[in-house]
Design an enzyme around this catalytic site. Structure first.
Site, mmCIF file in Angstrom:
data_model
loop_
_atom_site.group_PDB
_atom_site.id
_atom_site.type_symbol
_atom_site.label_atom_id
_atom_site.label_comp_id
_atom_site.label_asym_id
_atom_site.label_seq_id
_atom_site.Cartn_x
_atom_site.Cartn_y
_atom_site.Cartn_z
ATOM 1 N N GLN A 168 43.721 -5.039 -20.489
ATOM 2 C CA GLN A 168 43.391 -5.649 -19.195
ATOM 3 C C GLN A 168 42.304 -4.881 -18.452
ATOM 4 O O GLN A 168 41.489 -5.466 -17.733
ATOM 5 C CB GLN A 168 44.643 -5.754 -18.321
ATOM 6 C CG GLN A 168 45.588 -6.846 -18.791
ATOM 7 C CD GLN A 168 46.738 -7.066 -17.829
ATOM 8 O OE1 GLN A 168 47.043 -6.210 -17.000
ATOM 9 N NE2 GLN A 168 47.385 -8.210 -17.947
ATOM 10 N N GLN A 178 29.574 1.089 -19.515
ATOM 11 C CA GLN A 178 30.898 1.720 -19.494
ATOM 12 C C GLN A 178 31.810 1.120 -20.578
ATOM 13 O O GLN A 178 32.501 1.843 -21.291
ATOM 14 C CB GLN A 178 31.525 1.539 -18.095
ATOM 15 C CG GLN A 178 32.771 2.359 -17.868
ATOM 16 C CD GLN A 178 32.476 3.858 -17.843
ATOM 17 O OE1 GLN A 178 31.351 4.271 -17.588
ATOM 18 N NE2 GLN A 178 33.481 4.665 -18.155
ATOM 19 N N ALA A 202 2.312 1.418 3.338
ATOM 20 C CA ALA A 202 2.826 0.159 3.904
ATOM 21 C C ALA A 202 3.544 -0.617 2.800
ATOM 22 O O ALA A 202 2.928 -1.367 2.052
ATOM 23 C CB ALA A 202 1.684 -0.666 4.502
ATOM 24 N N THR A 241 1.559 -5.617 -9.785
ATOM 25 C CA THR A 241 1.916 -6.123 -11.117
ATOM 26 C C THR A 241 0.744 -6.902 -11.707
ATOM 27 O O THR A 241 0.122 -7.715 -11.024
ATOM 28 C CB THR A 241 3.173 -7.009 -11.021
ATOM 29 O OG1 THR A 241 4.225 -6.215 -10.489
ATOM 30 C CG2 THR A 241 3.588 -7.550 -12.385
ATOM 31 N N GLU A 249 9.646 -6.889 -4.672
ATOM 32 C CA GLU A 249 9.579 -8.069 -3.783
ATOM 33 C C GLU A 249 10.499 -7.950 -2.577
ATOM 34 O O GLU A 249 11.145 -8.903 -2.159
ATOM 35 C CB GLU A 249 9.806 -9.372 -4.562
ATOM 36 C CG GLU A 249 8.539 -9.743 -5.321
ATOM 37 C CD GLU A 249 8.454 -11.168 -5.779
ATOM 38 O OE1 GLU A 249 8.885 -12.059 -5.028
ATOM 39 O OE2 GLU A 249 7.934 -11.379 -6.882
ATOM 40 N N GLU A 280 0.860 -1.190 0.000
ATOM 41 C CA GLU A 280 0.000 0.000 0.000
ATOM 42 C C GLU A 280 0.894 1.237 0.000
ATOM 43 O O GLU A 280 2.086 1.139 0.323
ATOM 44 C CB GLU A 280 -0.899 -0.010 1.247
ATOM 45 C CG GLU A 280 -1.812 -1.225 1.275
ATOM 46 C CD GLU A 280 -2.677 -1.304 2.532
ATOM 47 O OE1 GLU A 280 -2.643 -0.348 3.339
ATOM 48 O OE2 GLU A 280 -3.368 -2.317 2.683
#
Ligand code: COS
Length: 400
Positions: free
Chosen positions: A279, A336, A131, A159, A363, A128
């Site tokens: 590298q 990047q 909440a 969802t 979740e 909510e």
């Protein structure tokens, strides 16, 4: 120890990977621009048998494992985290019912939704506006009236809210008892269940979240799942399982970031050679790939524990926060490595970065996951024998 998937799991994995390659990955960017529920793709996923895997055979489902569900979520998450969320949302919506409902209830309310020609949807209604992390603070009320309950309240971030035919609703039947007063209900769609504001998000735009408003919604007492007062426990037991599903989507995102960045590093030449030869780039790729691999292992281990009836709160929390942090870091690193191209919307990695962010939030935020894990760690430490026998009592100051 055997890391191999069973024959059935391997076949499911291959089917989900093939499905993703054919129906999700090539269309994810285009579909995201529409900012709507990806109906067509979800319909195909349903027809391919990639949905509702955990519903028991007695209620018309295939009765597969949580591990199987995570395989589908990882494979589809690789293609698009939003589409994966749309596909797997029934796992979350129906898990409380598989945990707490009787077979008769599942047959009446869930079987018709998972056995027809078209996919039908459930929606998990817990959160909510006031909440979120604090589940016990919810304001939605359910009041018993004869053989019915009357439900009033507003849920948000739900969802598949606009798509759902059945809402799994958590409401307070005894507010003064806080978490012990919460109960779980199955609420079929009706005119008193209204869809409110549709959320506009930074990413995962191939999944839809909305407010769901319950206005004097009457349901028969048979819609109560478990007993009154068991709602909080059912919600926590649900999230213990379904967080492995979010970890799986995040693992898919983390792996996709590795693969797109590695492909680019092989073909992009600067200073007369592929940039992967440097590298600075190679070490980034190694760290990214290790993160994706560790995320996968934590995710499958959590699912495997749940499938074997072992305690899983700590392990699904580990999987959720590690995999989603890995997804975010890998997506940022992929952008990047690809430099200016990484920042363009016609390449997939900027979308990975936006999509990954939500896996750290929904979740249960990753802070909540660390809270859940740390509570378990502290509880387990009470009876832990480390082999070090000097007592800590009275030593809460310096040891010397
Ligand atoms: N399984 C079974 N029972 C559990 C449990 C679990 N995983 N976790 C907690 N409980 C029980 C506890 O044992 C305790 O029982 P008693 O009252 O009998 O002692 C009770 O539930 C309350 O537990 P706790 O004190 O830990 O609850 P809190 O109110 O502190 O909340 C958190 C716990 C914060 C972890 C919980 O509210 C939570 O997960 N919040 C995040 C919600 C979320 O993920 N929202 C996203 C919605 S889905 S998009």
């Amino acid at each position: 120890m055997d890391f191999a998937l069973s024959e059935q799991e391997q076949k499911l994995w291959e089917k989900a990977v093939e499905f993703t390659r054919e129906h999700i990955t090539p269309r994810a960017i285009e579909l995201e621009k529409r900012n709507e529920f990806p109906k067509e793709v979800v319909q195909k996923a349903y027809e391919a048998g990639l949905m509702n895997l955990h519903i028991p055979p007695e209620a018309g489902g295939p009765g597969m494992s949580l591990l199987s569900e995570t395989l589908v979520s990882e494979a589809t998450g690789y293609g698009c985290a939003g589409i994966a969320t749309s596909i797997m949302c029934n796992n979350l919506a129906f898990a409380p019912l598989v945990i707490g409902a009787t077979i008769e209830q599942l047959k009446t309310y869930v079987e018709p939704l998972i056995t027809g020609k078209e996919p039908k949807f459930g929606a998990f209604c817990l959160t909510e506006r006031k909440a979120g992390s604090d589940v016990a603070g919810m304001a939605t009320r359910a009041v018993r009236d004869g053989d019915e309950y009357i439900i009033n309240g507003v849920k948000c971030f739900i969802t598949n809210g606009p798509q759902a035919s059945l809402f799994t609703v958590f409401a307070s039947t005894q507010p003064e008892l806080k978490h012990k007063g919460l109960s779980c209900f199955m609420v079929p769609k009706s005119k008193n269940v209204k869809i409110g504001h549709i959320e506009n998000k930074m990413g995962q735009n191939n999944s839809v979240q909305s407010e769901v408003i319950f206005e004097d919604v009457r349901v028969p007492k048979e819609c109560l799942v478990g007993k009154e007062g068991e709602g909080f426990k059912i919600a926590m037991m649900t999230l213990d399982k379904t967080r492995a599903g979010i970890a799986a989507i995040a693992t898919g995102v983390a792996q996709r970031a590795v693969d797109e960045a590695a492909k680019f590093a092989n073909i992009r030449h600067q200073f007369g050679q592929p940039i992967g030869n440097f590298q600075g780039i190679g070490f980034m790729l190694a760290d990214m790939a290790a993160r994706a691999s560790a995320a996968r292992l934590l995710t499958r281990y959590a699912a495997w524990r749940a499938d074997h009836g072992m305690p899983v709160s700590k392990d699904s929390a580990f999987a959720k926060f590690f995999a989603s942090d890995a997804a975010m870091q890998n997506a940022v690193d992929a952008v990047q490595i690809m430099g200016g191209y990484g920042y363009l919307t016609e390449y997939p990695v900027e979308k990975l970065m936006r999509d990954a962010k939500l896996t750290q939030i929904y979740e249960g935020t990753n802070q909540i996951q660390r809270l859940v894990a740390s509570k378990s760690i502290l509880r387990e430490s009470v009876n832990l024998n480390t082999g070090f026998h000097v007592k800590y009592e009275g030593r809460d100051g310096p040891m010397i």
